[in-house]
Write a protein that holds these residues in place. Structure first.
Motif, PDB file in Angstrom:
ATOM      1  N   LEU A  86      50.002  74.220  30.665  1.00 10.48           N
ATOM      2  CA  LEU A  86      48.925  73.386  30.146  1.00 10.48           C
ATOM      3  C   LEU A  86      48.621  73.682  28.682  1.00 10.48           C
ATOM      4  O   LEU A  86      48.387  72.762  27.883  1.00 10.48           O
ATOM      5  N   CYS A  87      48.644  74.952  28.305  1.00  9.71           N
ATOM      6  CA  CYS A  87      48.280  75.323  26.941  1.00  9.71           C
ATOM      7  C   CYS A  87      49.245  74.745  25.914  1.00  9.71           C
ATOM      8  O   CYS A  87      48.883  74.540  24.749  1.00  9.71           O
ATOM      9  N   MET A  88      50.492  74.451  26.312  1.00  8.60           N
ATOM     10  CA  MET A  88      51.474  73.938  25.364  1.00  8.60           C
ATOM     11  C   MET A  88      51.124  72.538  24.879  1.00  8.60           C
ATOM     12  O   MET A  88      51.460  72.154  23.751  1.00  8.60           O
ATOM     13  N   LEU A  89      50.456  71.751  25.714  1.00  3.98           N
ATOM     14  CA  LEU A  89      50.117  70.376  25.343  1.00  3.98           C
ATOM     15  C   LEU A  89      49.250  70.354  24.093  1.00  3.98           C
ATOM     16  O   LEU A  89      49.496  69.581  23.160  1.00  3.98           O
ATOM     17  N   ASP A  90      48.222  71.200  24.058  1.00  6.00           N
ATOM     18  CA  ASP A  90      47.342  71.254  22.888  1.00  6.00           C
ATOM     19  C   ASP A  90      47.970  72.032  21.746  1.00  6.00           C
ATOM     20  O   ASP A  90      47.935  71.600  20.590  1.00  6.00           O
ATOM     21  N   GLU A  91      48.554  73.160  22.072  1.00  3.65           N
ATOM     22  CA  GLU A  91      49.078  74.036  21.033  1.00  3.65           C
ATOM     23  C   GLU A  91      50.190  73.371  20.227  1.00  3.65           C
ATOM     24  O   GLU A  91      50.307  73.575  19.020  1.00  3.65           O
ATOM     25  N   PHE A  92      51.019  72.553  20.896  1.00  2.82           N
ATOM     26  CA  PHE A  92      52.128  71.895  20.216  1.00  2.82           C
ATOM     27  C   PHE A  92      51.928  70.377  20.116  1.00  2.82           C
ATOM     28  O   PHE A  92      52.872  69.656  19.798  1.00  2.82           O
ATOM     29  N   SER A  93      50.713  69.937  20.390  1.00  4.02           N
ATOM     30  CA  SER A  93      50.360  68.508  20.254  1.00  4.02           C
ATOM     31  C   SER A  93      51.380  67.616  20.951  1.00  4.02           C
ATOM     32  O   SER A  93      51.943  66.688  20.356  1.00  4.02           O
ATOM     33  N   ILE A  94      51.609  67.896  22.233  1.00  2.00           N
ATOM     34  CA  ILE A  94      52.534  67.103  23.035  1.00  2.00           C
ATOM     35  C   ILE A  94      51.786  65.889  23.581  1.00  2.00           C
ATOM     36  O   ILE A  94      50.826  66.037  24.335  1.00  2.00           O
ATOM     37  N   HIS A  97      52.314  60.654  26.894  1.00  2.00           N
ATOM     38  CA  HIS A  97      53.352  59.736  27.355  1.00  2.00           C
ATOM     39  C   HIS A  97      54.699  60.432  27.554  1.00  2.00           C
ATOM     40  O   HIS A  97      55.608  59.855  28.149  1.00  2.00           O
ATOM     41  N   LEU A  98      54.841  61.673  27.080  1.00  2.00           N
ATOM     42  CA  LEU A  98      56.080  62.416  27.312  1.00  2.00           C
ATOM     43  C   LEU A  98      56.111  63.057  28.696  1.00  2.00           C
ATOM     44  O   LEU A  98      57.166  63.485  29.159  1.00  2.00           O
ATOM     45  N   ILE A  99      54.954  63.119  29.358  1.00  2.00           N
ATOM     46  CA  ILE A  99      54.860  63.799  30.652  1.00  2.00           C
ATOM     47  C   ILE A  99      55.274  62.841  31.771  1.00  2.00           C
ATOM     48  O   ILE A  99      54.686  61.779  31.953  1.00  2.00           O
ATOM     49  N   ASP A 100      56.300  63.240  32.526  1.00  2.00           N
ATOM     50  CA  ASP A 100      56.757  62.421  33.648  1.00  2.00           C
ATOM     51  C   ASP A 100      55.821  62.528  34.839  1.00  2.00           C
ATOM     52  O   ASP A 100      55.467  61.529  35.461  1.00  2.00           O
ATOM     53  N   ARG A 101      55.443  63.771  35.167  1.00  2.00           N
ATOM     54  CA  ARG A 101      54.596  64.024  36.339  1.00  2.00           C
ATOM     55  C   ARG A 101      53.609  65.134  36.027  1.00  2.00           C
ATOM     56  O   ARG A 101      53.922  66.066  35.285  1.00  2.00           O
ATOM     57  N   LYS A 102      52.428  65.033  36.606  1.00  2.00           N
ATOM     58  CA  LYS A 102      51.431  66.100  36.528  1.00  2.00           C
ATOM     59  C   LYS A 102      51.340  66.750  37.902  1.00  2.00           C
ATOM     60  O   LYS A 102      50.767  66.185  38.824  1.00  2.00           O
ATOM     61  N   VAL A 103      51.934  67.921  38.000  1.00  2.00           N
ATOM     62  CA  VAL A 103      51.996  68.609  39.287  1.00  2.00           C
ATOM     63  C   VAL A 103      50.673  69.322  39.561  1.00  2.00           C
ATOM     64  O   VAL A 103      50.243  70.187  38.807  1.00  2.00           O
ATOM     65  N   THR A 104      50.038  68.926  40.646  1.00  2.00           N
ATOM     66  CA  THR A 104      48.786  69.566  41.075  1.00  2.00           C
ATOM     67  C   THR A 104      48.942  70.225  42.442  1.00  2.00           C
ATOM     68  O   THR A 104      47.995  70.823  42.952  1.00  2.00           O
ATOM     69  N   GLN A 105      50.116  70.064  43.044  1.00  2.00           N
ATOM     70  CA  GLN A 105      50.415  70.726  44.308  1.00  2.00           C
ATOM     71  C   GLN A 105      51.742  71.469  44.179  1.00  2.00           C
ATOM     72  O   GLN A 105      52.684  70.954  43.569  1.00  2.00           O
ATOM     73  N   MET A 106      51.780  72.657  44.726  1.00  2.00           N
ATOM     74  CA  MET A 106      53.019  73.421  44.701  1.00  2.00           C
ATOM     75  C   MET A 106      53.174  74.144  46.025  1.00  2.00           C
ATOM     76  O   MET A 106      52.213  74.745  46.526  1.00  2.00           O
ATOM     77  N   LYS A 107      54.356  74.062  46.591  1.00  2.00           N
ATOM     78  CA  LYS A 107      54.641  74.759  47.832  1.00  2.00           C
ATOM     79  C   LYS A 107      55.725  75.796  47.579  1.00  2.00           C
ATOM     80  O   LYS A 107      56.695  75.541  46.857  1.00  2.00           O
ATOM     81  N   ILE A 108      55.544  76.964  48.179  1.00  2.00           N
ATOM     82  CA  ILE A 108      56.548  78.010  48.124  1.00  2.00           C
ATOM     83  C   ILE A 108      57.010  78.271  49.552  1.00  2.00           C
ATOM     84  O   ILE A 108      56.182  78.476  50.442  1.00  2.00           O
ATOM     85  N   PHE A 122      43.979  75.124  41.700  1.00  2.00           N
ATOM     86  CA  PHE A 122      43.934  74.302  40.484  1.00  2.00           C
ATOM     87  C   PHE A 122      42.536  73.722  40.301  1.00  2.00           C
ATOM     88  O   PHE A 122      41.939  73.177  41.233  1.00  2.00           O
ATOM     89  N   LYS A 123      42.014  73.809  39.083  1.00  5.52           N
ATOM     90  CA  LYS A 123      40.763  73.145  38.755  1.00  5.52           C
ATOM     91  C   LYS A 123      41.046  71.666  38.475  1.00  5.52           C
ATOM     92  O   LYS A 123      42.201  71.271  38.309  1.00  5.52           O
ATOM     93  N   HIS A 124      39.983  70.871  38.403  1.00  2.00           N
ATOM     94  CA  HIS A 124      40.169  69.418  38.338  1.00  2.00           C
ATOM     95  C   HIS A 124      40.975  68.980  37.114  1.00  2.00           C
ATOM     96  O   HIS A 124      41.639  67.944  37.136  1.00  2.00           O
ATOM     97  N   HIS A 125      40.916  69.753  36.021  1.00  2.00           N
ATOM     98  CA  HIS A 125      41.608  69.373  34.789  1.00  2.00           C
ATOM     99  C   HIS A 125      42.955  70.071  34.644  1.00  2.00           C
ATOM    100  O   HIS A 125      43.653  69.863  33.644  1.00  2.00           O
ATOM    101  N   GLU A 126      43.363  70.870  35.617  1.00  2.00           N
ATOM    102  CA  GLU A 126      44.567  71.678  35.485  1.00  2.00           C
ATOM    103  C   GLU A 126      45.762  71.051  36.210  1.00  2.00           C
ATOM    104  O   GLU A 126      45.618  70.495  37.301  1.00  2.00           O
ATOM    105  N   PHE A 127      46.912  71.199  35.617  1.00  2.00           N
ATOM    106  CA  PHE A 127      48.152  70.708  36.208  1.00  2.00           C
ATOM    107  C   PHE A 127      49.320  71.335  35.464  1.00  2.00           C
ATOM    108  O   PHE A 127      49.166  71.897  34.368  1.00  2.00           O
ATOM    109  N   ILE A 128      50.505  71.236  36.054  1.00  2.00           N
ATOM    110  CA  ILE A 128      51.739  71.648  35.389  1.00  2.00           C
ATOM    111  C   ILE A 128      52.475  70.385  34.970  1.00  2.00           C
ATOM    112  O   ILE A 128      52.713  69.491  35.790  1.00  2.00           O
ATOM    113  N   SER A 129      52.810  70.293  33.710  1.00  2.00           N
ATOM    114  CA  SER A 129      53.488  69.100  33.199  1.00  2.00           C
ATOM    115  C   SER A 129      54.987  69.189  33.463  1.00  2.00           C
ATOM    116  O   SER A 129      55.609  70.225  33.241  1.00  2.00           O
TER     117      SER A 129
END
Length: 453
Positions: A86-94, A97-108, A122-129
């Protein structure tokens, strides 16, 4: 004044560009700059146009340095899971529209198919791009060009080292069937695990894993299941020392695996991960197959003379997760900014001491602990199926999940609650004891954890 003179290394006195002797293609003659170049600005070359190289070139060009970025195949892309924090989006101004999916669920999923929902915290604003590398890399390269970097689509064939502290490096390359050369003051090697730059400065070898991935286009109903879900599979069948994955992209999923110790069997492991997820991808069509080496630890030498290595060329890929995109971009930017500072925006020559002080020391101070901690975790939990079962069991704990995602999403070792940290340590030991896995790695992790508190 910064001077580049090619005469001491026997280049033709009036040209930097020569037709290649006819063998594989027809030679061409192109106009070029004279051999002796006098310029008031530092001249830099970045070899490799992925996230590391593009971020380095952007920082250099924005800092007023004459910058050239070499990329052999701008349209190609490195095989990669494509997860960025998540931090890369702001830090590198990504842009979004470059994000294909916002992953909010992960299974191991454990070797015995015990499944844990690893995204409960995950908090409401958190996801893996999730991004496609060909899309992200192209965006970063174009941005570097917009800042003033010159992109050269070419294969670098050889790098001649300078004969004195201030004489230039000579980069030989092939572009449009023509053999050309370029004199530069400083080089950043961002050309991946098989780095030609690293070889040229005798930076030493490192262990590489092999990553293998198939992009599979799924029927609409199957793709719906993976809309915002990523899966990690553990087990000797899919990898003896890493893991298998299913990561969602725009209209397909990436299904892949990796291994360090058994690279010759990578297709066997790929068959296994495909078999583990068979019901979920039934009816899918393989649209692309990719494979690539992934470094397992930093190179013995990352700076020599006026050459610095970044990204995969330097070995900046984390253990456990195998993540490299953020650390590639971050190291490239840090190195570029270091050169700008040390050269006073390109007005003075720099040396090895400057690169070590401004780049290498700052990188190690910020990230050495993270890489070391994840190295210990991988040795503890990825060595056997019993240990992997223990890992999945631990991942069911919400505090473990929160600490894990704090570290991944924001790229810092999360500071937790001391009492809960003790409980987590005891739970870890308990799980490992039940699996008969307690050894020197566990002692190392405990000592490391105490130092971080």
């Amino acid at each position: 004044m910064i001077a580049h003179s090619l005469n001491p290394i026997h280049q033709p006195p009036k040209t930097l560009t020569q037709p290649l002797k006819p063998k594989a293609f027809k030679p061409q003659t192109i106009k070029c700059k004279p051999a002796t170049i006098i310029t008031s600005k530092l001249r830099a070359a970045v070899i490799g146009g992925g996230p590391a190289g593009s971020s380095a070139a952007e920082a250099l060009a924005a800092g007023g340095i004459e910058t050239y970025i070499f990329e052999r195949s701008p349209e190609a892309a490195k095989p990669c899971g494509g997860a960025i924090p998540l931090c890369m989006l702001d830090e590198f101004s990504i842009p979004s529209h470059l994000i294909d999916r916002k992953v909010t669920q992960m299974k191991i999923i454990s070797p015995s198919n015990l499944t844990v929902d690893f995204g409960k915290t995950f908090k409401h604003h958190e996801f893996i791009s999730m991004v496609r590398r060909e899309v992200l890399d192209n965006f970063l390269r174009l941005r570097a060009e917009d800042r003033g970097a010159t992109l050269i689509k070419a294969l670098v064939t050889n790098i001649e080292l300078p004969i004195s502290e201030k004489s230039p490096y000579i980069i030989h390359y092939i572009s449009n069937n023509t053999h050309s050369s370029l004199a530069v003051d400083v080089i950043i090697g961002a050309d991946g695990a098989n780095s030609k730059v690293a070889k040229s400065i005798e930076a030493g070898h490192y262990t590489c894993a092999i990553a293998y991935q198939e992009r599979i286009k799924l029927p609409e109903d199957k793709m719906k299941y993976y809309e915002n879900l990523a899966e990690i599979y553990l087990g000797n069948d899919v990898s003896p020392d890493l893991y298998g994955w299913v990561f969602p992209k725009c209209d397909h999923v990436g299904v892949g695996t990796g291994t360090i110790c058994s690279r010759q069997n990578i297709k066997q492991f790929q068959d296994a991960i495909r078999n583990r997820v068979k019901p979920k991808i039934h009816g899918g069509k393989i649209i692309k197959v990719e494979a690539h080496p992934i470094p397992e630890h930093p190179r013995p030498t990352r700076v020599r003379g006026r050459v610095a290595l970044v990204g995969d060329a330097a070995g900046y890929v984390t253990k456990c997760s195998g993540e490299g995109i953020y650390f590639a971009a971050k190291s490239g930017r840090m190195c570029g900014e270091a050169i700008v500072r040390a050269s006073e925006n390109g007005e003075k020559m720099i040396g090895e001491a400057d690169l070590r002080r401004e780049y290498l020391r700052k990188w190690d101070n910020e990230y050495f602990s993270t890489f070391k901690f994840l190295d210990i975790l991988q040795r503890i939990f990825y060595g056997s199926n019993a240990a992997r079962e223990a890992l999945v069991e631990l991942c069911g704990d919400e505090y473990v999940q929160r600490m894990t995602f704090e570290s991944f999403l924001y790229k810092r070792l999360a500071k937790g609650n001391p009492l809960l940290d003790v409980k987590m340590a005891m739970d870890t030991i308990g799980s490992l004891i039940r699996c008969n896995i307690v050894g020197k790695e566990m002692v190392q992790m405990d000592e490391f954890h105490k130092r971080m508190l």
